[in-house]
Design a protein around this motif. Structure first.
Motif, PDB file in Angstrom:
ATOM      1  N   TYR A  75     -26.850 -21.156 -44.459  1.00 14.87           N
ATOM      2  CA  TYR A  75     -26.346 -19.801 -44.495  1.00 14.87           C
ATOM      3  C   TYR A  75     -25.620 -19.391 -43.409  1.00 14.87           C
ATOM      4  O   TYR A  75     -25.265 -18.216 -43.137  1.00 14.87           O
ATOM      5  CB  TYR A  75     -27.225 -19.000 -45.281  1.00 14.87           C
ATOM      6  N   TYR A  98     -22.448 -19.540 -42.280  1.00 14.76           N
ATOM      7  CA  TYR A  98     -21.177 -19.024 -42.724  1.00 14.76           C
ATOM      8  C   TYR A  98     -21.384 -17.536 -43.266  1.00 14.76           C
ATOM      9  O   TYR A  98     -20.673 -16.689 -42.733  1.00 14.76           O
ATOM     10  CB  TYR A  98     -20.621 -19.835 -43.712  1.00 14.76           C
ATOM     11  N   PHE A  99     -22.337 -17.333 -44.014  1.00 10.12           N
ATOM     12  CA  PHE A  99     -22.663 -16.037 -44.583  1.00 10.12           C
ATOM     13  C   PHE A  99     -22.886 -15.030 -43.598  1.00 10.12           C
ATOM     14  O   PHE A  99     -22.734 -13.985 -43.385  1.00 10.12           O
ATOM     15  CB  PHE A  99     -23.714 -16.158 -45.897  1.00 10.12           C
ATOM     16  N   ILE A 100     -23.954 -15.543 -42.653  1.00 11.57           N
ATOM     17  CA  ILE A 100     -24.357 -14.684 -41.588  1.00 11.57           C
ATOM     18  C   ILE A 100     -23.450 -14.157 -40.523  1.00 11.57           C
ATOM     19  O   ILE A 100     -23.233 -13.301 -40.147  1.00 11.57           O
ATOM     20  CB  ILE A 100     -25.640 -15.591 -40.932  1.00 11.57           C
TER      21      ILE A 100
END
Length: 58
Positions: free
Chosen positions: A6, A8-10
């Motif tokens: 995750y 990229y999302f973070i």
């Protein structure tokens, strides 16, 4: 530092949060300067603030 699947999302979430905070700071600074200019214009036209110790004419 390993962020896992995750990452990229973070990273995007933190970047967007930082952008929002920076925009709010810029907006507040812009509004502060605008309000000070408006206040100077009012005072130049003879409007007096009560907070400056002006007497009440009632």
């Amino acid at each position: 530092m390993v962020l896992g699947p995750y990452a990229y999302f973070i990273v995007i979430s933190y970047a967007l949060a930082a952008a929002v905070v920076l925009n709010l700071i810029g907006w507040i600074a812009y509004d502060y300067r605008n309000q000070k200019a408006r206040l100077r214009a009012l005072e130049a036209n003879g409007v007096v603030r009560r907070s400056n110790g002006a007497t009440d004419s009632r």
